[in-house]
Enzyme design. Structure first.
Site, mmCIF file in Angstrom:
data_model
loop_
_atom_site.group_PDB
_atom_site.id
_atom_site.type_symbol
_atom_site.label_atom_id
_atom_site.label_comp_id
_atom_site.label_asym_id
_atom_site.label_seq_id
_atom_site.Cartn_x
_atom_site.Cartn_y
_atom_site.Cartn_z
ATOM 1 N N GLY A 108 0.806 -1.218 0.000
ATOM 2 C CA GLY A 108 0.000 0.000 0.000
ATOM 3 C C GLY A 108 0.838 1.267 0.000
ATOM 4 N N THR A 109 1.888 1.290 0.796
ATOM 5 C CA THR A 109 2.754 2.481 0.866
ATOM 6 C C THR A 109 3.357 2.748 -0.502
ATOM 7 O OG1 THR A 109 3.260 1.941 3.161
ATOM 8 C CG2 THR A 109 4.784 3.442 2.039
ATOM 9 N N THR B 26 11.840 -6.233 -10.136
ATOM 10 C CA THR B 26 11.312 -7.568 -10.428
ATOM 11 C C THR B 26 10.093 -7.866 -9.554
ATOM 12 O OG1 THR B 26 13.517 -8.290 -11.006
ATOM 13 C CG2 THR B 26 11.945 -10.033 -10.470
ATOM 14 N N CYS C 181 3.433 5.372 21.204
ATOM 15 C CA CYS C 181 4.374 5.741 22.256
ATOM 16 C C CYS C 181 5.740 6.000 21.616
ATOM 17 C CB CYS C 181 4.468 4.604 23.254
ATOM 18 S SG CYS C 181 5.310 5.109 24.741
ATOM 19 N N GLN D 134 -8.030 0.098 3.082
ATOM 20 C CA GLN D 134 -8.898 -0.428 4.143
ATOM 21 C C GLN D 134 -10.301 -0.783 3.660
ATOM 22 O OE1 GLN D 134 -8.005 -1.510 6.976
ATOM 23 N NE2 GLN D 134 -5.993 -0.578 7.291
ATOM 24 N N SER E 94 -3.668 -3.033 -0.832
ATOM 25 C CA SER E 94 -2.565 -3.794 -0.243
ATOM 26 C C SER E 94 -3.047 -5.196 0.116
ATOM 27 C CB SER E 94 -2.082 -3.071 1.019
ATOM 28 O OG SER E 94 -1.124 -3.848 1.687
ATOM 29 N N ALA E 95 -2.307 -6.225 -0.336
ATOM 30 C CA ALA E 95 -2.771 -7.614 -0.184
ATOM 31 C C ALA E 95 -2.933 -8.043 1.267
ATOM 32 C CB ALA E 95 -1.787 -8.551 -0.888
ATOM 33 N N HIS E 96 -2.009 -7.601 2.148
ATOM 34 C CA HIS E 96 -2.034 -8.173 3.496
ATOM 35 C C HIS E 96 -3.184 -7.651 4.361
ATOM 36 C CE1 HIS E 96 -0.113 -5.019 6.186
ATOM 37 N NE2 HIS E 96 0.270 -4.536 5.021
ATOM 38 N N ASN F 189 -8.126 4.112 8.342
ATOM 39 C CA ASN F 189 -7.642 2.903 9.014
ATOM 40 C C ASN F 189 -7.870 2.914 10.519
ATOM 41 O OD1 ASN F 189 -5.613 4.929 8.107
ATOM 42 N ND2 ASN F 189 -4.342 3.957 9.673
HETATM 43 N N1 PLP Z 1 -2.924 3.041 3.613
HETATM 44 C C1 PLP Z 1 -3.717 2.663 4.621
HETATM 45 C C2 PLP Z 1 -5.057 3.305 4.779
HETATM 46 C C3 PLP Z 1 -3.276 1.697 5.524
HETATM 47 O O1 PLP Z 1 -4.070 1.336 6.538
HETATM 48 C C4 PLP Z 1 -1.998 1.125 5.345
HETATM 49 C C5 PLP Z 1 -1.462 0.147 6.310
HETATM 50 O O2 PLP Z 1 -1.656 0.268 7.503
HETATM 51 C C6 PLP Z 1 -1.218 1.535 4.263
HETATM 52 C C7 PLP Z 1 -1.711 2.502 3.411
HETATM 53 C C8 PLP Z 1 0.151 0.964 4.002
HETATM 54 O O3 PLP Z 1 0.051 -0.324 3.437
HETATM 55 P P1 PLP Z 1 1.318 -1.311 3.457
HETATM 56 O O4 PLP Z 1 1.429 -1.824 4.857
HETATM 57 O O5 PLP Z 1 0.949 -2.407 2.495
HETATM 58 O O6 PLP Z 1 2.495 -0.541 3.008
#
Ligand code: PLP
Length: 384
Positions: free
Chosen positions: A71-72, A238, A325, A180, A200-202, A152
């Site tokens: 996702g990032t 890759t 924290c 999300q 994001s897959a996870h 999130n």
């Molecule tokens: N965007 C949102 C709204 C998220 O909740 C997250 C992960 O917490 C991300 C982006 C980042 O995804 P990734 O962990 O796959 O980099």
């Protein structure tokens, strides 16, 4: 000890078809998808299959799906890629909501340091962006608007279709971070009317290290990383074939099970929320707008969220807090701060995020242990 996992917005366990596909690809499909020989073509076929599955989840064309490392990575590719592509046109204004994930917020701040004008849209106490605030922020120099589909921390859904229409009427591109929502509720790129969408897959039963950016056909981005011509020149590096194979399986699984699982998870979330509000005095739900089915964020008066999180963990219950924290002091949640809550309420919220494997019995257990934990912590605070 019995463990109850209520932190699915952080990450999810692999669903079994994703685990199978991931393991099979890791063992058998080790070729480089860019190679022309048999081994490469075998890997490419796996990517093509996963691309079709991800496209089906989003109501998109496979050719519009670009695989990323998560996702990032997808958020950076969208925001930096659009900024790089549009900068020469003189459009150097970016609009983001103030409750975005750090992947978008920090990218916006990096662009601000490079001379971009950045507007952070406010949200009300409901946690929802007001379309009028976007209208007021848009200018002739706006290149891109980025507003997340669901938050999130609090789970609130944003009126993306309405916001995207406003942005596009002023000639700006629109990106939404759907990390999300994808796999939890229907996500339809055409209905949303956006140009770019990250997943994001996870977060929906797939492996870590794989994600995707949907790029509407005709939208031109400059790659934010320089390197090879993978993903038709839109994302260098890759491809992580096993993780992407797992993401494809998770996307199919989500599409097939969502209609049944989303209302069931929402009912569990509502049961948990009711149980906590009734059983623990001084609690309140944060975010009253429409929400994804699995999330609730609850403030607990006179308790620091980190202490309660640890107490719950010792009871075998995994949740998370919006505050973090750092160096021994609690940093308030930027989301609750943006919603205008008083300082103490930005430090005492817990996020419960459910998944389809949670049960009523687990929820009832959490509701039954929480009051005593809160009382104990409140007692300690009262004595200090
Ligand atoms: N965007 C949102 C709204 C998220 O909740 C997250 C992960 O917490 C991300 C982006 C980042 O995804 P990734 O962990 O796959 O980099």
């Amino acid at each position: 000890m019995r463990r109850i996992y209520l932190d699915h917005n952080a990450t999810t366990p692999l669903v079994s078809p994703a685990l199978d596909r991931f393991c099979r690809a890791a063992g058998e499909v080790w070729g480089n998808a860019s190679s022309v020989h048999h081994f490469g073509q075998q890997a490419k076929a796996v990517l093509d299959g996963a691309r079709a599955s991800v496209a089906a989840l989003l109501g998109a064309e496979p050719s519009e799906v670009v695989f990323t490392g998560g996702g990032t990575d997808a958020d950076n590719a969208a925001v930096r890629g659009a900024a790089e592509a549009l900068e020469p046109s003189g459009r150097r204004h970016l609009v983001v909501s103030s409750i975005e994930h750090e992947a978008v917020l920090q990218t916006a701040k990096a662009l601000a340091k490079r001379g971009w004008r950045v507007t952070f849209l406010p949200v009300g106490a409901s946690g929802v962006v007001d379309p009028d605030a976007l209208t007021a922020a848009l200018g002739d120099d706006t290149a891109l608007v980025s507003v997340m589909h669901a938050n999130n921390e609090i789970g609130t859904l944003q009126p993306i279709a309405e916001l995207a229409a406003l942005a596009k009427a002023r000639g700006a591109l629109f990106h939404t971070d759907a990390v999300q929502t994808a796999g939890k509720r229907a996500v339809d790129v055409r209905g949303l009317g956006v140009d770019l969408l990250s997943i994001s897959a996870h977060k929906f039963g797939g492996p870590k290290g794989a994600g995707a950016l949907w790029i509407r056909r005709g939208v031109r981005l400059l790659p934010f990383m320089t390197g090879g011509r993978q993903e038709r020149g839109r994302r260098a590096g890759t491809e992580n074939v096993p993780a992407i194979a797992g993401m494809g399986a998770a996307a199919d699984y989500a599409r097939e099970t969502m209609t049944e699982s989303a209302p069931r998870v929402a009912a569990l979330r509502d049961r948990l929320e009711r149980g906590i509000l009734e059983g623990v005095p001084g609690t309140a739900v944060n975010g009253t707008g429409p929400r994804v089915p699995n999330t609730t964020n609850i403030s607990v008066d006179r308790v620091e969220s980190e202490s309660l999180l640890i107490a719950l963990d010792l009871e075998g219950v995994a949740v998370s807090s919006g505050s973090a924290c750092s160096s021994g002091t609690l940093e308030p949640s930027h989301v609750l701060k943006a919603m205008g809550f008083p300082h103490h309420r930005t430090l005492n919220s817990l996020r419960f995020s459910l998944g389809s494997s949670n049960t009523e019995e687990e929820i009832d257990h959490v509701v039954s242990v929480l009051p005593a934990l809160v009382n104990k912590l409140r007692g300690l605070t009262a004595r200090t």
